[in-house]
Design a protein around this motif. Structure first.
Motif, PDB file in Angstrom:
ATOM      1  N   ASN A  22      28.941 -20.121 -28.631  1.00 29.52           N
ATOM      2  CA  ASN A  22      29.568 -18.778 -29.512  1.00 29.52           C
ATOM      3  C   ASN A  22      29.313 -17.404 -28.961  1.00 29.52           C
ATOM      4  O   ASN A  22      30.131 -16.599 -29.367  1.00 29.52           O
ATOM      5  CB  ASN A  22      29.459 -19.414 -30.785  1.00 29.52           C
ATOM      6  N   LEU A  23      28.067 -17.240 -28.663  1.00 27.20           N
ATOM      7  CA  LEU A  23      27.546 -15.892 -28.087  1.00 27.20           C
ATOM      8  C   LEU A  23      28.509 -15.476 -26.978  1.00 27.20           C
ATOM      9  O   LEU A  23      28.969 -14.308 -26.870  1.00 27.20           O
ATOM     10  CB  LEU A  23      26.040 -15.766 -27.980  1.00 27.20           C
ATOM     11  N   ALA A  24      28.436 -16.473 -26.078  1.00 29.87           N
ATOM     12  CA  ALA A  24      29.341 -16.382 -24.769  1.00 29.87           C
ATOM     13  C   ALA A  24      30.675 -15.755 -24.975  1.00 29.87           C
ATOM     14  O   ALA A  24      31.138 -14.907 -24.327  1.00 29.87           O
ATOM     15  CB  ALA A  24      29.234 -17.459 -23.659  1.00 29.87           C
ATOM     16  N   LEU A  25      31.184 -16.533 -25.963  1.00 31.35           N
ATOM     17  CA  LEU A  25      32.690 -16.158 -26.307  1.00 31.35           C
ATOM     18  C   LEU A  25      32.848 -14.829 -26.822  1.00 31.35           C
ATOM     19  O   LEU A  25      33.758 -14.246 -26.792  1.00 31.35           O
ATOM     20  CB  LEU A  25      33.085 -17.325 -27.267  1.00 31.35           C
ATOM     21  N   ALA A  26      31.787 -14.516 -27.966  1.00 29.01           N
ATOM     22  CA  ALA A  26      31.892 -13.297 -28.741  1.00 29.01           C
ATOM     23  C   ALA A  26      31.643 -11.911 -27.567  1.00 29.01           C
ATOM     24  O   ALA A  26      32.461 -10.865 -27.659  1.00 29.01           O
ATOM     25  CB  ALA A  26      30.778 -13.124 -29.420  1.00 29.01           C
ATOM     26  N   SER A  48      29.461 -30.116 -26.365  1.00 27.53           N
ATOM     27  CA  SER A  48      30.069 -29.320 -27.344  1.00 27.53           C
ATOM     28  C   SER A  48      31.607 -29.155 -27.427  1.00 27.53           C
ATOM     29  O   SER A  48      32.260 -28.841 -28.479  1.00 27.53           O
ATOM     30  CB  SER A  48      29.409 -28.198 -27.496  1.00 27.53           C
ATOM     31  N   LEU A  49      32.248 -29.226 -26.154  1.00 23.54           N
ATOM     32  CA  LEU A  49      33.512 -29.110 -25.973  1.00 23.54           C
ATOM     33  C   LEU A  49      34.303 -30.585 -25.800  1.00 23.54           C
ATOM     34  O   LEU A  49      35.308 -30.616 -25.244  1.00 23.54           O
ATOM     35  CB  LEU A  49      33.784 -28.097 -24.607  1.00 23.54           C
ATOM     36  N   ALA A  50      33.640 -31.495 -26.353  1.00 20.81           N
ATOM     37  CA  ALA A  50      34.207 -32.936 -26.373  1.00 20.81           C
ATOM     38  C   ALA A  50      34.556 -33.340 -25.111  1.00 20.81           C
ATOM     39  O   ALA A  50      35.568 -33.928 -24.949  1.00 20.81           O
ATOM     40  CB  ALA A  50      35.592 -32.806 -27.195  1.00 20.81           C
ATOM     41  N   LYS A  51      33.850 -33.037 -24.025  1.00 24.86           N
ATOM     42  CA  LYS A  51      33.800 -33.535 -22.735  1.00 24.86           C
ATOM     43  C   LYS A  51      32.827 -34.581 -22.263  1.00 24.86           C
ATOM     44  O   LYS A  51      31.702 -34.324 -22.619  1.00 24.86           O
ATOM     45  CB  LYS A  51      33.868 -32.356 -21.474  1.00 24.86           C
ATOM     46  N   PHE A 217      30.165 -25.194 -38.483  1.00 25.33           N
ATOM     47  CA  PHE A 217      29.731 -25.695 -37.293  1.00 25.33           C
ATOM     48  C   PHE A 217      29.804 -26.898 -36.877  1.00 25.33           C
ATOM     49  O   PHE A 217      30.319 -27.382 -35.864  1.00 25.33           O
ATOM     50  CB  PHE A 217      28.270 -25.442 -37.184  1.00 25.33           C
ATOM     51  N   ALA A 218      29.736 -27.890 -37.994  1.00 26.96           N
ATOM     52  CA  ALA A 218      30.095 -29.334 -37.624  1.00 26.96           C
ATOM     53  C   ALA A 218      31.733 -29.673 -37.608  1.00 26.96           C
ATOM     54  O   ALA A 218      32.169 -30.284 -36.588  1.00 26.96           O
ATOM     55  CB  ALA A 218      29.628 -30.239 -38.903  1.00 26.96           C
ATOM     56  N   GLN A 219      32.558 -28.625 -38.299  1.00 27.08           N
ATOM     57  CA  GLN A 219      33.693 -28.946 -38.070  1.00 27.08           C
ATOM     58  C   GLN A 219      34.312 -28.443 -36.598  1.00 27.08           C
ATOM     59  O   GLN A 219      35.172 -28.902 -35.900  1.00 27.08           O
ATOM     60  CB  GLN A 219      34.594 -27.744 -38.951  1.00 27.08           C
ATOM     61  N   ALA A 220      33.777 -27.442 -36.060  1.00 26.88           N
ATOM     62  CA  ALA A 220      34.049 -26.838 -34.525  1.00 26.88           C
ATOM     63  C   ALA A 220      33.499 -27.820 -33.700  1.00 26.88           C
ATOM     64  O   ALA A 220      34.181 -28.356 -32.544  1.00 26.88           O
ATOM     65  CB  ALA A 220      33.320 -25.589 -34.377  1.00 26.88           C
ATOM     66  N   GLY A 224      35.571 -30.164 -31.029  1.00 22.72           N
ATOM     67  CA  GLY A 224      35.240 -29.696 -29.521  1.00 22.72           C
ATOM     68  C   GLY A 224      35.736 -28.404 -28.932  1.00 22.72           C
ATOM     69  O   GLY A 224      36.040 -28.073 -27.790  1.00 22.72           O
ATOM     70  N   ILE A 225      35.295 -27.343 -29.988  1.00 25.24           N
ATOM     71  CA  ILE A 225      35.756 -25.677 -29.662  1.00 25.24           C
ATOM     72  C   ILE A 225      34.749 -24.828 -30.257  1.00 25.24           C
ATOM     73  O   ILE A 225      33.919 -25.406 -31.168  1.00 25.24           O
ATOM     74  CB  ILE A 225      37.188 -25.619 -30.086  1.00 25.24           C
ATOM     75  N   PRO A 226      34.784 -23.711 -29.757  1.00 25.33           N
ATOM     76  CA  PRO A 226      33.868 -22.719 -30.585  1.00 25.33           C
ATOM     77  C   PRO A 226      34.256 -22.419 -31.823  1.00 25.33           C
ATOM     78  O   PRO A 226      35.476 -22.655 -32.179  1.00 25.33           O
ATOM     79  CB  PRO A 226      33.865 -21.563 -29.603  1.00 25.33           C
ATOM     80  N   LEU A 227      33.633 -21.809 -32.458  1.00 25.44           N
ATOM     81  CA  LEU A 227      34.050 -21.438 -34.065  1.00 25.44           C
ATOM     82  C   LEU A 227      35.101 -20.582 -34.135  1.00 25.44           C
ATOM     83  O   LEU A 227      36.027 -20.670 -34.902  1.00 25.44           O
ATOM     84  CB  LEU A 227      32.795 -20.642 -34.700  1.00 25.44           C
TER      85      LEU A 227
END
Length: 270
Positions: A22-26, A48-51, A217-220, A224-227
């Motif tokens: 999430n920091l990388a995305l921000a 975390s990205l469902a891969k 956080f659990a929902q994201a 399989g996606i960032p918040l």
């Protein structure tokens, strides 16, 4: 040359990969060309990205000579963010991957090619102080330490700070502690608040930003996606990482002897 930030924790389960992603995305959404590197043999970023374990070419493939760096760096739907995933790795080969990462100059050679043209490189590491973590500290400019607001995590952080000091003294003199980031904080829990207060009192470089414990956080993770990609109005939790990105940039500028600011002309309101 990009600035590299290793996200490191002695204790597992502190939200390290969540922070890294999430920091990388921000940072990317702030216009910083950002590369997210997964050094965790468990492949936390990919999961975390469902891969699945065999879906993404990445670092393990490059180190094994089965793919080029160009093939392994994966663009994303956020134009300023790319990934260098862990890659395809049989669990029985984890030890071999760790040995390759720890070999002098091996990780640096891969990263020098992978993050050319980027502004920032974030490196996710496995929990603990083993070979991948040491390898990350040797190539990083800064280290960010997520601290779960639980007593055991606070007790173990001194061990990590000792290793950071050792690597700086022996292997990587440019390494700086970017900060300690409180994670999974629960303002309704007296023990959690007590740990947070003790961290502020006993540790240096504790960041102002706090990452709370929250169901988003659990929902994201389930999706399989960032918040920030959940859709709808930006959640307070996602905005926390905007705040963290701002604090990270300001702290890096301060450690580098610079001051971030925006020159504005003097004005009158009326």
């Amino acid at each position: 040359m990009p600035r590299r930030i290793a996200i490191v924790s002695q204790k597992g389960g502190v939200g390290k990969t969540t922070v890294c992603l999430n920091l990388a995305l921000a940072l990317a959404e702030r216009g910083r060309r950002t590369l997210l590197v997964d050094l965790d043999p468990q492949g936390g970023v990919g999961h975390s990205l469902a891969k699945g374990d065999g879906e993404l070419i990445g670092l393990a493939d490059v180190l094994a000579g089965q793919a080029s760096v160009e093939q392994a760096v994966l663009p994303t739907h956020e134009p300023s963010l790319s990934l260098l995933p862990r890659g395809r790795l049989d669990p029985v080969d984890v030890c071999e991957l760790e040995l390759m990462l720890h070999a002098p100059g091996r990780l640096e050679a891969v990263l020098a090619e992978a993050d050319a043209g980027f502004d920032l490189t974030l490196i996710d590491t496995p929990s603990g102080l083993g070979m991948p973590t040491r390898a990350a500290l040797r190539v990083a400019d800064y280290v960010l330490v997520p601290l779960q607001t639980e007593r055991l995590a606070l007790r173990s952080v001194a061990q990590l700070l000792r290793v950071i000091e050792h690597v700086k003294a022996t292997d990587n003199p440019r390494l700086e502690l970017l900060g300690v980031l409180a994670t999974m904080a629960d303002k309704t829990s007296e023990p959690s608040v007590a740990v947070l207060v003790d961290a502020w009192n006993d540790l240096t470089a504790v960041l102002d930003t706090i990452v709370p414990r929250h169901g988003a956080f659990a929902q994201a993770s389930e999706a399989g996606i960032p918040l920030g990609f959940l859709g709808g109005a930006p959640s307070p939790e996602a905005r926390r990482f905007d705040m963290l990105a701002e604090e990270v940039e300001v702290t890096m500028a301060r450690l580098g002897g610079k001051e971030l600011g925006h020159d504005r002309p003097r004005r009158s309101l009326l």
